[in-house]
Design a protein around this motif. Sequence first.
Motif, PDB file in Angstrom:
ATOM      1  N   PRO A   1      28.695 -34.853   4.325  1.00 29.40           N
ATOM      2  CA  PRO A   1      28.978 -35.205   5.683  1.00 29.40           C
ATOM      3  C   PRO A   1      27.771 -35.288   6.496  1.00 29.40           C
ATOM      4  N   SER A   2      26.874 -34.205   6.326  1.00 26.00           N
ATOM      5  CA  SER A   2      25.398 -34.401   6.925  1.00 26.00           C
ATOM      6  C   SER A   2      24.736 -35.327   6.397  1.00 26.00           C
ATOM      7  N   PHE A   3      24.847 -35.498   5.133  1.00 25.32           N
ATOM      8  CA  PHE A   3      23.801 -36.792   4.297  1.00 25.32           C
ATOM      9  C   PHE A   3      24.301 -38.028   5.068  1.00 25.32           C
ATOM     10  N   ARG A   4      25.696 -38.312   4.954  1.00 22.14           N
ATOM     11  CA  ARG A   4      26.246 -39.550   5.251  1.00 22.14           C
ATOM     12  C   ARG A   4      25.824 -39.869   7.031  1.00 22.14           C
ATOM     13  N   LEU A   5      26.101 -38.797   7.785  1.00 16.79           N
ATOM     14  CA  LEU A   5      25.567 -39.094   8.937  1.00 16.79           C
ATOM     15  C   LEU A   5      24.105 -39.319   9.052  1.00 16.79           C
ATOM     16  N   GLY A   6      23.375 -38.625   8.279  1.00 19.17           N
ATOM     17  CA  GLY A   6      22.021 -39.066   8.306  1.00 19.17           C
ATOM     18  C   GLY A   6      21.640 -40.274   7.930  1.00 19.17           C
ATOM     19  N   MET A   7      22.219 -40.937   6.902  1.00 23.11           N
ATOM     20  CA  MET A   7      22.144 -42.279   6.463  1.00 23.11           C
ATOM     21  C   MET A   7      22.541 -43.218   7.331  1.00 23.11           C
ATOM     22  N   ALA A   8      23.718 -42.868   8.148  1.00 20.73           N
ATOM     23  CA  ALA A   8      24.116 -43.817   9.022  1.00 20.73           C
ATOM     24  C   ALA A   8      23.225 -44.076  10.348  1.00 20.73           C
ATOM     25  N   ILE A   9      22.340 -42.762  10.743  1.00 15.38           N
ATOM     26  CA  ILE A   9      21.656 -42.795  11.821  1.00 15.38           C
ATOM     27  C   ILE A   9      20.349 -43.888  11.464  1.00 15.38           C
ATOM     28  N   ILE A  10      19.874 -43.591   9.908  1.00 12.19           N
ATOM     29  CA  ILE A  10      18.732 -44.496   9.744  1.00 12.19           C
ATOM     30  C   ILE A  10      19.310 -45.935   9.606  1.00 12.19           C
ATOM     31  N   LEU A  11      20.367 -46.270   8.944  1.00 15.67           N
ATOM     32  CA  LEU A  11      20.934 -47.632   9.030  1.00 15.67           C
ATOM     33  C   LEU A  11      21.089 -48.017  10.170  1.00 15.67           C
ATOM     34  N   ALA A  12      21.666 -47.498  11.228  1.00 10.55           N
ATOM     35  CA  ALA A  12      21.848 -48.020  12.351  1.00 10.55           C
ATOM     36  C   ALA A  12      20.564 -48.362  13.368  1.00 10.55           C
ATOM     37  N   THR A  13      19.423 -47.799  12.862  1.00  8.70           N
ATOM     38  CA  THR A  13      18.029 -47.848  13.511  1.00  8.70           C
ATOM     39  C   THR A  13      17.295 -49.152  12.826  1.00  8.70           C
ATOM     40  N   ILE A  14      17.566 -49.552  11.819  1.00  4.19           N
ATOM     41  CA  ILE A  14      17.072 -50.729  11.286  1.00  4.19           C
ATOM     42  C   ILE A  14      17.161 -51.985  12.117  1.00  4.19           C
ATOM     43  N   PRO A  15      18.311 -52.426  12.514  1.00  4.38           N
ATOM     44  CA  PRO A  15      18.396 -53.676  13.420  1.00  4.38           C
ATOM     45  C   PRO A  15      17.618 -53.937  14.600  1.00  4.38           C
ATOM     46  N   ILE A  16      17.459 -52.505  15.378  1.00  6.67           N
ATOM     47  CA  ILE A  16      16.776 -52.536  16.735  1.00  6.67           C
ATOM     48  C   ILE A  16      15.238 -52.426  16.447  1.00  6.67           C
ATOM     49  N   GLY A  17      15.072 -51.842  15.182  1.00  5.36           N
ATOM     50  CA  GLY A  17      13.440 -51.685  14.894  1.00  5.36           C
ATOM     51  C   GLY A  17      12.905 -52.654  14.471  1.00  5.36           C
ATOM     52  N   ILE A  18      13.753 -53.855  13.712  1.00  3.82           N
ATOM     53  CA  ILE A  18      13.405 -55.041  13.515  1.00  3.82           C
ATOM     54  C   ILE A  18      13.081 -56.020  14.738  1.00  3.82           C
ATOM     55  N   ALA A  19      14.066 -56.023  15.426  1.00  2.96           N
ATOM     56  CA  ALA A  19      14.084 -56.862  16.733  1.00  2.96           C
ATOM     57  C   ALA A  19      13.234 -56.425  17.708  1.00  2.96           C
ATOM     58  N   GLY A  20      13.002 -55.120  17.962  1.00  2.00           N
ATOM     59  CA  GLY A  20      11.837 -54.351  18.853  1.00  2.00           C
ATOM     60  C   GLY A  20      10.551 -54.981  18.485  1.00  2.00           C
ATOM     61  N   LEU A  21      10.109 -54.940  17.331  1.00  3.02           N
ATOM     62  CA  LEU A  21       8.884 -55.320  16.852  1.00  3.02           C
ATOM     63  C   LEU A  21       8.627 -56.901  17.066  1.00  3.02           C
ATOM     64  N   SER A  22      10.005 -57.751  16.774  1.00  4.68           N
ATOM     65  CA  SER A  22       9.505 -59.001  16.569  1.00  4.68           C
ATOM     66  C   SER A  22       9.605 -59.465  18.336  1.00  4.68           C
ATOM     67  N   LEU A  23      10.142 -58.860  19.253  1.00  2.00           N
ATOM     68  CA  LEU A  23      10.256 -59.278  20.486  1.00  2.00           C
ATOM     69  C   LEU A  23       9.360 -58.557  21.651  1.00  2.00           C
ATOM     70  N   SER A  24       8.563 -57.596  21.045  1.00  4.95           N
ATOM     71  CA  SER A  24       7.566 -56.647  21.822  1.00  4.95           C
ATOM     72  C   SER A  24       6.628 -57.598  22.533  1.00  4.95           C
ATOM     73  N   HIS A  25       6.174 -58.664  22.041  1.00  2.62           N
ATOM     74  CA  HIS A  25       5.191 -59.391  23.159  1.00  2.62           C
ATOM     75  C   HIS A  25       5.794 -60.216  24.388  1.00  2.62           C
ATOM     76  N   VAL A  26       7.129 -60.041  24.066  1.00  2.82           N
ATOM     77  CA  VAL A  26       7.919 -60.914  25.486  1.00  2.82           C
ATOM     78  C   VAL A  26       8.501 -59.785  26.261  1.00  2.82           C
ATOM     79  N   LEU A  27       8.927 -58.423  25.469  1.00  3.01           N
ATOM     80  CA  LEU A  27       9.654 -57.383  26.593  1.00  3.01           C
ATOM     81  C   LEU A  27       8.593 -56.748  27.225  1.00  3.01           C
ATOM     82  N   ASN A  28       7.355 -56.511  26.674  1.00  2.00           N
ATOM     83  CA  ASN A  28       6.453 -55.771  27.465  1.00  2.00           C
ATOM     84  C   ASN A  28       5.266 -56.529  28.296  1.00  2.00           C
TER      85      ASN A  28
END
Length: 290
Positions: free
Chosen positions: A97-124
């Motif tokens: 269960p700990s490993f699955r939750l850890g992988m879920a946390i990593i997986l859930a971070t990928i979309p906002i990581g990509i979007a945040g880097l792509s839009l950083s020049h606009v957001l800030n």
Amino acid sequence: MASVCSAGTDIGFASLDYLQVAILGVIQGISELLPISSTAHMRIVPAILGWHDPGSAFSAAMQLAALAAVVSYFWHDVREVTVGSIAAVRERNFSSPSFRLGMAIILATIPIGIAGLSLSHVLNACGSPLRSLSVIGYACIAMGVLLALAEVSCRHRRTVGEMRMRDAVIVGLAQVGALIPGVSRSGSTLTAALFLNFKREEAARFSFLLGLPAIALAGLKELLVLFHLHMPLETWMLLIFGLVVASISAFGAIWGLMKFLEKFSTWPFIVYRIALGVFLLVGVHNGFLS
């Protein structure tokens, strides 16, 4: 109010004094972890009081205060996921269960990581259209409506222990919406978790744990950007002071939210969000907010 720019980055907080930064630190710490949008409050309070907009860089860096509060409050969970995931890898027990939750946390971070880097020049960017009070007002209302739909249409029965990878992907995608000021990271992820039928307090726990890497990456990235601006020591002291104040208020906010959701629904936040959004739109339309 006008922004203060340095190499294209909005650092309006540099023009504020310690009392103003303390007030904004409290507001940021509380609103960052409640589903009411910290960006909305960091724009509206200075606008009403006639202060400079502290800027998106300040808001992003202040997320490190939220990180400290979440890690402190959920220390048992954080330690269990970290230690349990390492042990699972060593033992090749990938159903842990700990490993699955850890992988879920990593997986859930990928979309906002990509979007945040792509839009950083606009957001800030200085004068970013996304930080307009109109955009924030519409976002507040839209998220208020979605949170209301989650309250009335979903069964709140599931726990974090029943989390699946699909749930992590859905909440992770919802987290991308938080890049739009006024949406709220905690609001978007909490709403998504409620739509997945998690109990209210479990949805908040799920939201906070999945958001840890995103909060850390956003805050550290902004600190790096500010470091490269070669700001004077006085400006750094203002920022550090704000972080300390925000950390204390953020811990109080998360403690209060978890206790509240154990007994009550999110309707007070829904009503507040919609009312705030309407106030912002009326204020902009009538010219007493800009």
